[in-house]
Design an enzyme around this catalytic site. Sequence first.
Site, PDB file in Angstrom:
ATOM      1  CB  SER A   7      -0.871  -0.054   1.324  1.00 33.04           C
ATOM      2  OG  SER A   7      -1.479   1.256   1.248  1.00 33.04           O
ATOM      3  CG  HIS A  32      -3.818  -1.243  -2.102  1.00 30.83           C
ATOM      4  ND1 HIS A  32      -4.891  -2.125  -2.502  1.00 30.83           N
ATOM      5  CD2 HIS A  32      -4.324  -0.853  -1.096  1.00 30.83           C
ATOM      6  CE1 HIS A  32      -6.050  -1.772  -1.771  1.00 30.83           C
ATOM      7  NE2 HIS A  32      -5.697  -0.785  -0.950  1.00 30.83           N
ATOM      8  CG  ASP A  34      -5.144   2.570   0.452  1.00 23.33           C
ATOM      9  OD1 ASP A  34      -6.108   1.811   0.345  1.00 23.33           O
ATOM     10  OD2 ASP A  34      -3.826   2.136   0.643  1.00 23.33           O
ATOM     11  CG  MET A  36      -7.978   7.421   1.841  1.00 21.32           C
ATOM     12  SD  MET A  36      -7.187   7.667   3.478  1.00 21.32           S
ATOM     13  CE  MET A  36      -6.467   5.936   3.696  1.00 21.32           C
ATOM     14  CG  HIS A  64      -9.146   0.241  -1.220  1.00 16.36           C
ATOM     15  ND1 HIS A  64      -8.717   0.207  -0.258  1.00 16.36           N
ATOM     16  CD2 HIS A  64     -10.632   0.696  -1.376  1.00 16.36           C
ATOM     17  CE1 HIS A  64      -9.814   0.023   0.834  1.00 16.36           C
ATOM     18  NE2 HIS A  64     -10.858   0.389   0.020  1.00 16.36           N
ATOM     19  CG  MET A  66     -11.207   3.774   1.085  1.00 13.13           C
ATOM     20  SD  MET A  66      -9.952   3.412   2.315  1.00 13.13           S
ATOM     21  CE  MET A  66      -8.539   3.630   1.070  1.00 13.13           C
ATOM     22  CG  MET A 135     -12.280  -2.578   3.793  1.00  9.39           C
ATOM     23  SD  MET A 135     -10.637  -2.034   2.889  1.00  9.39           S
ATOM     24  CE  MET A 135      -9.820  -1.217   4.395  1.00  9.39           C
ATOM     25  N   GLY A 140      -9.492   4.147   6.286  1.00  8.75           N
ATOM     26  CA  GLY A 140      -9.026   5.574   6.608  1.00  8.75           C
ATOM     27  C   GLY A 140      -7.723   5.695   7.113  1.00  8.75           C
ATOM     28  N   GLY A 142      -3.747   3.942   7.762  1.00 10.34           N
ATOM     29  CA  GLY A 142      -2.671   2.819   8.036  1.00 10.34           C
ATOM     30  C   GLY A 142      -2.227   2.386   9.556  1.00 10.34           C
ATOM     31  N   GLY A 143      -1.709   1.278   9.626  1.00 11.78           N
ATOM     32  CA  GLY A 143      -1.237   0.980  10.851  1.00 11.78           C
ATOM     33  C   GLY A 143      -1.938   0.613  11.910  1.00 11.78           C
ATOM     34  CG  ASP A 173      -6.553  -2.593   2.351  1.00 13.95           C
ATOM     35  OD1 ASP A 173      -5.597  -2.370   3.075  1.00 13.95           O
ATOM     36  OD2 ASP A 173      -7.200  -1.740   1.949  1.00 13.95           O
ATOM     37  N   GLY A 174      -5.698  -4.352   5.569  1.00 11.87           N
ATOM     38  CA  GLY A 174      -5.674  -3.826   6.960  1.00 11.87           C
ATOM     39  C   GLY A 174      -5.026  -4.654   8.091  1.00 11.87           C
ATOM     40  N   GLY A 195       0.782  -2.523   4.250  1.00 15.01           N
ATOM     41  CA  GLY A 195       1.291  -1.030   4.183  1.00 15.01           C
ATOM     42  C   GLY A 195       2.067  -1.377   5.361  1.00 15.01           C
ATOM     43  CB  SER A 196       2.283   0.086   8.959  1.00 22.42           C
ATOM     44  OG  SER A 196       1.347  -0.756   9.299  1.00 22.42           O
TER      45      SER A 196
HETATM   46  C1  DX5 Z   1      -6.710   1.697   5.145  1.00 20.45           C
HETATM   47  C2  DX5 Z   1      -6.221   1.396   3.638  1.00 20.45           C
HETATM   48  C3  DX5 Z   1      -4.992   0.415   3.592  1.00 20.45           C
HETATM   49  C4  DX5 Z   1      -3.737   0.558   4.289  1.00 20.45           C
HETATM   50  C5  DX5 Z   1      -3.342  -0.589   4.930  1.00 20.45           C
HETATM   51  O1  DX5 Z   1      -7.740   2.364   4.850  1.00 20.45           O
HETATM   52  O2  DX5 Z   1      -7.081   0.931   2.801  1.00 20.45           O
HETATM   53  O3  DX5 Z   1      -4.751  -0.035   2.568  1.00 20.45           O
HETATM   54  O4  DX5 Z   1      -2.711   1.436   3.936  1.00 20.45           O
HETATM   55  O5  DX5 Z   1      -2.375  -0.296   6.141  1.00 20.45           O
HETATM   56  P1  DX5 Z   1      -1.771  -1.270   6.838  1.00 20.45           P
HETATM   57  O6  DX5 Z   1      -1.224  -2.477   6.232  1.00 20.45           O
HETATM   58  O7  DX5 Z   1      -0.595  -0.537   7.829  1.00 20.45           O
HETATM   59  O8  DX5 Z   1      -2.896  -1.730   8.244  1.00 20.45           O
HETATM   60 ZN    ZN Z   2      -6.701   0.053   0.858  1.00 21.28          ZN
END
Ligand code: DX5
Ligand code: ZN
Length: 215
Positions: A7, A32, A34, A36, A64, A66, A135, A140, A142-143, A173-174, A195-196
């Site tokens: 991500s 990926h 994101d 937002m 993605h 959002m 999800m 919204g 990461g982490g 995802d997440g 992501g993180s």
């Molecule tokens: C959250 C995003 C994810 C996010 C995941 O709303 O859709 O793609 O970057 O991050 P991690 O892997 O850190 O949970």
């Molecule tokens: Zn995402």
Amino acid sequence: MIRVAPSLLAADYLRIGEDIRRMKEAGADWLHFDVMDGSFVPNISFGQDMARRAAECGLPVDVHLMTVNPEKHIDSFAAAGAKVITVHAEAVTHLHRVLQQIRAAGCLAGVALNPATSPECLRYVLGDFDLALVMTVNPGFGGQKLIPACIDKVGEVRGMLNRAGLEAIVEVDGGVNLETAPKLVAAGADTLVAGSALYGAADAKAFIDTVKRQG
Ligand code: DX5
Ligand code: ZN
């Protein structure tokens, strides 16, 4: 086959090109992306111009959305080079029509489900999407920590697809890390957004290889 989709949200925004290349060299399958809008989710992230540059890396860009009214952004993200476009079931009134719009734009069509959304909302569009995005955190940020009930939902979605004789992609995802990834794959996920945990890993290649070996 298991896919890993880093991500971009977790990248270093001052060195984003370098971070994308690093993930590609480490064996990432997709990128990926994101999007937002500050309405569907609290944050604002990035848009079409950034997606166009990201697509130059050669990895399929997995958008993605959002956002509220995601149908407004489908054609422009497709023109920017997106390979997959996913909309939230909670954000669209006419899901069937929007999925057709994504396919007509030449992309794989995805439906994302928030943690509290039942997989039942997929029942009457089962043949109309190419990817279900479960999800595993509230979208919204990461982490965040994975919500365990969502692992059961991955199994339910995969079960619905199997019973219908369909082989759509099941993406999660997440909160994906080396501890949660095996559980998600065992439940039926084949594409894992990270992501993180991935960007923070000392060895991104080892992280990706380990996740892929779960399949
Ligand atoms: C959250 C995003 C994810 C996010 C995941 O709303 O859709 O793609 O970057 O991050 P991690 O892997 O850190 O949970
Ligand atoms: Zn995402």
